[in-house]
Structure formats: C-alpha cells, structure tokens
Design an enzyme around this catalytic site. Structure first.
Site, PDB file in Angstrom:
ATOM      1  N   ASN A   1      -7.585  -2.772  14.488  1.00  0.00           N
ATOM      2  CA  ASN A   1      -8.962  -3.154  14.142  1.00  0.00           C
ATOM      3  C   ASN A   1      -8.990  -4.355  13.187  1.00  0.00           C
ATOM      4  O   ASN A   1     -10.014  -4.652  12.597  1.00  0.00           O
ATOM      5  CB  ASN A   1      -9.708  -1.966  13.531  1.00  0.00           C
ATOM      6  CG  ASN A   1      -9.054  -1.461  12.253  1.00  0.00           C
ATOM      7  OD1 ASN A   1      -8.095  -2.046  11.763  1.00  0.00           O
ATOM      8  ND2 ASN A   1      -9.575  -0.386  11.694  1.00  0.00           N
TER       9      ASN A   1
ATOM     10  N   ASP B   1       0.818  -1.211   0.000  1.00  0.00           N
ATOM     11  CA  ASP B   1       0.000   0.000   0.000  1.00  0.00           C
ATOM     12  C   ASP B   1       0.853   1.264   0.000  1.00  0.00           C
ATOM     13  O   ASP B   1       2.071   1.214   0.208  1.00  0.00           O
ATOM     14  CB  ASP B   1      -0.969  -0.005   1.193  1.00  0.00           C
ATOM     15  CG  ASP B   1      -0.296  -0.374   2.518  1.00  0.00           C
ATOM     16  OD1 ASP B   1       0.958  -0.385   2.579  1.00  0.00           O
ATOM     17  OD2 ASP B   1      -1.005  -0.644   3.487  1.00  0.00           O
TER      18      ASP B   1
ATOM     19  N   HIS C   1      -7.196  -4.729  10.395  1.00  0.00           N
ATOM     20  CA  HIS C   1      -6.962  -4.486   8.961  1.00  0.00           C
ATOM     21  C   HIS C   1      -5.632  -5.085   8.509  1.00  0.00           C
ATOM     22  O   HIS C   1      -4.697  -5.225   9.282  1.00  0.00           O
ATOM     23  CB  HIS C   1      -7.086  -3.000   8.603  1.00  0.00           C
ATOM     24  CG  HIS C   1      -5.952  -2.107   9.027  1.00  0.00           C
ATOM     25  ND1 HIS C   1      -6.068  -1.165  10.023  1.00  0.00           N
ATOM     26  CD2 HIS C   1      -4.689  -1.978   8.566  1.00  0.00           C
ATOM     27  CE1 HIS C   1      -4.934  -0.504  10.155  1.00  0.00           C
ATOM     28  NE2 HIS C   1      -4.071  -0.992   9.283  1.00  0.00           N
TER      29      HIS C   1
ATOM     30  N   GLU D   1      -9.668  -1.919   5.488  1.00  0.00           N
ATOM     31  CA  GLU D   1     -10.347  -1.636   6.745  1.00  0.00           C
ATOM     32  C   GLU D   1     -11.527  -2.587   6.946  1.00  0.00           C
ATOM     33  O   GLU D   1     -12.007  -3.193   5.978  1.00  0.00           O
ATOM     34  CB  GLU D   1     -10.864  -0.186   6.714  1.00  0.00           C
ATOM     35  CG  GLU D   1      -9.771   0.855   6.590  1.00  0.00           C
ATOM     36  CD  GLU D   1      -9.039   1.122   7.911  1.00  0.00           C
ATOM     37  OE1 GLU D   1      -9.175   0.326   8.868  1.00  0.00           O
ATOM     38  OE2 GLU D   1      -8.327   2.139   7.976  1.00  0.00           O
TER      39      GLU D   1
HETATM   40  C1  GLP Z   1      -0.610   0.499   8.651  1.00  0.00           C
HETATM   41  C2  GLP Z   1      -0.147  -0.323   7.441  1.00  0.00           C
HETATM   42  C3  GLP Z   1      -0.295  -1.812   7.692  1.00  0.00           C
HETATM   43  C4  GLP Z   1       0.334  -2.168   9.021  1.00  0.00           C
HETATM   44  C5  GLP Z   1      -0.382  -1.424  10.142  1.00  0.00           C
HETATM   45  C6  GLP Z   1       0.203  -1.731  11.518  1.00  0.00           C
HETATM   46  O1  GLP Z   1      -1.984   0.685   8.656  1.00  0.00           O
HETATM   47  N1  GLP Z   1      -0.856   0.007   6.244  1.00  0.00           N
HETATM   48  O2  GLP Z   1       0.308  -2.520   6.631  1.00  0.00           O
HETATM   49  O3  GLP Z   1       0.252  -3.544   9.231  1.00  0.00           O
HETATM   50  O4  GLP Z   1      -0.245  -0.041   9.908  1.00  0.00           O
HETATM   51  O5  GLP Z   1       1.339  -0.936  11.758  1.00  0.00           O
HETATM   52  P1  GLP Z   1       2.434  -1.287  12.841  1.00  0.00           P
HETATM   53  O6  GLP Z   1       3.228  -2.408  12.309  1.00  0.00           O
HETATM   54  O7  GLP Z   1       3.259  -0.030  12.960  1.00  0.00           O
HETATM   55  O8  GLP Z   1       1.719  -1.623  14.097  1.00  0.00           O
END
Ligand code: GLP
Length: 233
Positions: free
Chosen positions: A128, A62, A130, A135
C-alpha cells in the site's frame, strides 16, 4: 529520484552493496536499516564481505509493540539473525517495543536520530506504499510514533506468525520526516505485488495516501527495482 531496474533480487543486493561501499568511502558513519524480505540479499552481500562495520552505527526503522528482542518475530531478532551476529556495529539501535512508556520511547528514538544523523537509509515498500510502518494517511511531518497497523499490513505480516492473534497490531516507527532527514535513501522493491506502489511512488502525485511518494522531494534517492516491480512504470 533515480530508478535503476535490475534482473532480480540477487543483482539488487549486489548493486546496493556497491552503493554502500561508495558512501562509506565518502565518510558515511550511520546506516538506517530495514527489515522484511526485501533487504535480505543486500545484507547477505555485507555479511559475506570483508567490510568492517565495528566503528559505525545502525538505526532501524521500526519494531513491533509487545515483542521482546528474544521473540523470533521481533525485528530486533531478525536483525541479529540476518546481520548483526555476523557483522556487529559499534552501536545498533531499534525502537524498544516493550517500553512501559511508548510515548517516551518515541521521543528517545527521535533524539537518537538527531544524535546520529543517518547517512544511508535502506527502505522497502509495502504493497500500500508504506515505508517503515508509516501507513497511508500518515502526516508527512511525522516523527517517530506509535502506529496502529492497517488490516492489509497485518494480513501481509501474518505469514510469519503461527496464529492470527499473535500478529501485533501496533508498532513504533520512524516517521516520514525522520526518514526524509537521511542524506541518501535507497529504496528496493522486488516482485509484481509491489508494481502498483512503485508506479504511484515514482509517477503519481505526492500525497499522504501513498507515503513513499514523498521521496520525490528528497534530493538523493535511488530506487532499485526488479523487472516485475518495474512492470507498471
Ligand atoms: C514491513 C516493514 C517494512 C517493509 C515492508 C515490506 O511492513 N515494516 O519496512 O518494507 O514490510 O516487506 P517485504 O520486504 O517483506 O516485502
């Protein structure tokens, strides 16, 4: 779904690195990569290793809409800084969040995934549930698409930005169906704030309300969690 509990994020990075080496030895050519803090120890293992990735392809999950690759908050910049500068791939793809025609960009990206089927997909998980930026409520048959980020995701991501109004409200993300096409999926989760989502992903019903729950249907998924993230399992 195979769940492996390790002590901490450092150990998680080492474990996933070992899994990657196995898959590379078995012929994996395309890696699906993620951003966020979760994969950082894994990327560090790769960067500090002798692995040569120069014949491989990477495809990221993404990117924010409206941030260019030179913006330090963009995922392109993150990947460059934490991974690609030290270990370049032959090809590295991310969605272009600056594309004038975002719909055309989602199509281009889906075609890329078809051209370079992902052998080894890394995932983190949002609080949440995702994955990528899919989402809760995202259709399980979704392909790469433009996403309106949920208030909780915007809030979680705001820690990286100086001012709240700088936090992007949209992103381009691979869809759930695009992710599910990957041959092997490794999802990592660390910390107590992920415990709920991890439990619902592993033990809950398969529902679009918890996007990661679809992984129960995938034939080759490894979930790597530390003790805190595993605490509600
Ligand atoms: C963002 C990214 C996800 C990631 C999530 C969790 O939303 N788009 O790919 O898994 O954050 O982030 P973190 O690894 O910093 O907890």
């Amino acid at each position: 779904m195979k769940v492996i509990t390790i002590k901490n994020q450092e150990e998680g990075g080492k474990l996933v690195f070992a899994l990657l080496k196995e898959k590379l030895a078995a012929g994996a050519k395309t890696l699906g990569l993620a951003t966020g803090s979760t994969p950082l120890t894994f990327y560090k293992e790769i960067v500090n290793s002798q692995l040569d990735l120069s014949e491989l392809t990477s495809i990221n999950l993404d990117e924010y809409v409206g941030l260019s690759a030179s913006n330090p908050q963009s995922y392109a910049y993150f990947m460059q800084q934490h991974f690609f500068a030290a270990k370049p791939f032959k090809n590295s793809f991310l969605p272009n969040g600056m594309a004038a025609d975002l719909q055309a960009e989602t199509q281009r990206y889906e075609e890329l995934i078809a051209k370079y089927p992902i052998d080894f997909q890394i995932l983190g998980i949002g609080r949440n549930g995702h994955i990528g930026f899919n989402e809760p409520g995202t259709a399980f048959d979704s392909t790469t698409h433009v996403v309106d980020l949920s208030p909780s995701t915007i809030e979680a991501n705001s820690r990286f930005f100086d001012k709240p109004e700088d936090v992007p409200t949209q992103a381009i993300s691979m869809g759930i169906a695009s992710i599910m096409k990957s041959k092997t999926i490794v999802l990592m989760a660390y910390g107590e704030e992920k415990a709920d989502a991890v439990n619902r992903m592993v033990n809950g019903p398969i529902t679009e309300d918890l996007p990661a729950s679809i992984l129960q249907k995938h034939p080759d998924v490894v979930v790597v969690v530390d003790e805190a993230a595993a605490s509600k399992l």
